[in-house]
Motif scaffolding. Sequence first.
Motif, mmCIF file in Angstrom:
data_model
loop_
_atom_site.group_PDB
_atom_site.id
_atom_site.type_symbol
_atom_site.label_atom_id
_atom_site.label_comp_id
_atom_site.label_asym_id
_atom_site.label_seq_id
_atom_site.Cartn_x
_atom_site.Cartn_y
_atom_site.Cartn_z
ATOM 1 N N HIS A 20 0.865 -1.184 0.000
ATOM 2 C CA HIS A 20 0.000 0.000 0.000
ATOM 3 C C HIS A 20 0.896 1.227 0.000
ATOM 4 N N LEU A 21 1.463 1.534 -1.169
ATOM 5 C CA LEU A 21 2.462 2.615 -1.270
ATOM 6 C C LEU A 21 1.931 3.946 -0.762
ATOM 7 N N ASP A 22 0.630 4.193 -0.954
ATOM 8 C CA ASP A 22 0.085 5.492 -0.530
ATOM 9 C C ASP A 22 -0.003 5.615 0.990
ATOM 10 N N TYR A 23 0.238 4.527 1.734
ATOM 11 C CA TYR A 23 0.234 4.599 3.198
ATOM 12 C C TYR A 23 1.646 4.668 3.783
ATOM 13 N N LEU A 24 2.680 4.571 2.930
ATOM 14 C CA LEU A 24 4.054 4.623 3.442
ATOM 15 C C LEU A 24 4.465 6.062 3.718
ATOM 16 N N LYS A 25 5.044 6.284 4.894
ATOM 17 C CA LYS A 25 5.328 7.666 5.300
ATOM 18 C C LYS A 25 6.801 7.933 5.565
ATOM 19 N N GLU A 26 7.594 6.869 5.810
ATOM 20 C CA GLU A 26 8.948 7.066 6.321
ATOM 21 C C GLU A 26 9.875 7.795 5.343
ATOM 22 N N LEU A 27 9.742 7.469 4.046
ATOM 23 C CA LEU A 27 10.667 8.045 3.064
ATOM 24 C C LEU A 27 9.894 8.744 1.944
ATOM 25 N N LEU A 29 8.811 9.339 -1.836
ATOM 26 C CA LEU A 29 8.615 8.282 -2.827
ATOM 27 C C LEU A 29 9.849 8.024 -3.693
ATOM 28 N N ASP A 30 10.535 9.087 -4.132
ATOM 29 C CA ASP A 30 11.682 8.849 -5.027
ATOM 30 C C ASP A 30 12.820 8.114 -4.297
ATOM 31 N N THR A 31 13.018 8.426 -3.016
ATOM 32 C CA THR A 31 14.042 7.715 -2.229
ATOM 33 C C THR A 31 13.643 6.257 -2.051
ATOM 34 N N LEU A 32 12.366 6.063 -1.749
ATOM 35 C CA LEU A 32 11.850 4.702 -1.570
ATOM 36 C C LEU A 32 12.029 3.889 -2.845
ATOM 37 N N LEU A 33 11.699 4.496 -3.983
ATOM 38 C CA LEU A 33 11.808 3.757 -5.243
ATOM 39 C C LEU A 33 13.268 3.476 -5.591
ATOM 40 N N SER A 34 14.186 4.397 -5.285
ATOM 41 C CA SER A 34 15.581 4.052 -5.589
ATOM 42 C C SER A 34 16.099 2.938 -4.685
ATOM 43 N N VAL A 222 11.490 -9.735 10.162
ATOM 44 C CA VAL A 222 12.696 -9.841 10.981
ATOM 45 C C VAL A 222 13.887 -9.688 10.021
ATOM 46 N N PRO A 223 14.957 -8.960 10.298
ATOM 47 C CA PRO A 223 15.304 -8.322 11.577
ATOM 48 C C PRO A 223 14.979 -6.834 11.618
ATOM 49 N N PHE A 224 14.021 -6.372 10.827
ATOM 50 C CA PHE A 224 13.748 -4.935 10.760
ATOM 51 C C PHE A 224 12.473 -4.533 11.492
ATOM 52 N N ARG A 225 11.957 -5.416 12.356
ATOM 53 C CA ARG A 225 10.752 -5.122 13.135
ATOM 54 C C ARG A 225 10.903 -3.777 13.829
ATOM 55 N N GLY A 226 9.796 -2.995 13.821
ATOM 56 C CA GLY A 226 9.871 -1.681 14.469
ATOM 57 C C GLY A 226 10.000 -0.575 13.442
ATOM 58 N N LYS A 227 10.571 -0.912 12.257
ATOM 59 C CA LYS A 227 10.640 0.068 11.179
ATOM 60 C C LYS A 227 9.390 -0.066 10.321
ATOM 61 N N GLU A 228 9.099 0.998 9.557
ATOM 62 C CA GLU A 228 7.986 0.897 8.609
ATOM 63 C C GLU A 228 8.371 -0.098 7.525
ATOM 64 N N ASN A 229 7.458 -0.975 7.161
ATOM 65 C CA ASN A 229 7.755 -1.947 6.108
ATOM 66 C C ASN A 229 7.749 -1.255 4.739
ATOM 67 N N ALA A 230 8.484 -1.848 3.790
ATOM 68 C CA ALA A 230 8.554 -1.299 2.431
ATOM 69 C C ALA A 230 8.953 -2.424 1.483
ATOM 70 N N PRO A 231 8.638 -2.273 0.176
ATOM 71 C CA PRO A 231 8.941 -3.355 -0.777
ATOM 72 C C PRO A 231 10.421 -3.757 -0.812
ATOM 73 N N TYR A 232 11.339 -2.815 -0.452
ATOM 74 C CA TYR A 232 12.765 -3.174 -0.530
ATOM 75 C C TYR A 232 13.197 -4.193 0.531
ATOM 76 N N TYR A 233 12.297 -4.520 1.469
ATOM 77 C CA TYR A 233 12.608 -5.591 2.426
ATOM 78 C C TYR A 233 12.252 -6.981 1.893
#
Length: 266
Positions: A20-27, A29-34, A222-233
């Motif tokens: 759900h890309l429109d709900y991602l807030k941490e980064l 969009l262009d940073t997230l996509l790179s 795991v091991p990134f629990r606590g961070k916002e999830n994103a497709p790069y994981y």
Amino acid sequence: MKKNKVIPRLSTPIIETHCHLDYLKELPLDTLLSKCIENNIEKIITIAVEPDNFQQVLKLINENEFIYGTQGVHPHQAITYNNNVKDEIIKNSKHKKVLAIGEIGLDYHYNKSPKDKQIEAFEAQLELACAENLPVVIHSRDAEDDTITILEKFAPRLLQKGVIHSFTSEIRLAKKAIELGFYLGFNGIITFKNAENVRAALKITPLSKLLLETDSPYLTPVPFRGKENAPYYLPCVAQYMADFLNHDCEELLKQIHQNSMSLFKF
Ligand SMILES: [Zn+2]
């Protein structure tokens, strides 16, 4: 010894089949996509859940070459489904980058919409997928019996079938869905300590029916629990899956890539 938090470097391209890309807030969009490109994420399907985010999904797919989308009403929002919404889904699903109807389904865990309304919206949108000849992205939680009944009813006419995403249901639903020709989508949940039931379903799923997803921003592996999830994981989920299934990760990814390509006609 402290475990190093790194995303595994994999060389096979990965398709994110549910986020759900429109709900991602941490980064931004262009940073997230790179970061996605750096981690070999080749294509991303961002999923619609309610009339209020249909346009955001369309904007994302219009402005970014490797982002694709769906249109549909989630069981939580089933109460918002009506004829106007139906017409909007039909119109928007003609877009060549809208690849499926979803996410649709039943959620009796939260019951955010009344059960009868959930069933009505689910069946209406399955009908629509049959008419538009599109696959479906299904959300099913604590609703095995009704999901099985409805899938059995629609499967013969639903030529493109679909995926039960974020599979967390009982094994009998996994078996039935596979028998009817559906795929099962797995995400970071498989890395969670208490997800024995999900790993049991993963274990019985034929490799030809497996899909990978993150369902980000939720369910960070795991091991990134606590961070916002994103497709790069996704490589974390893929590596865990391969180790658990005792498979070479690159070979498994090639198979899953092929599965994703054959379900969603990119
Ligand atoms: Zn979702």
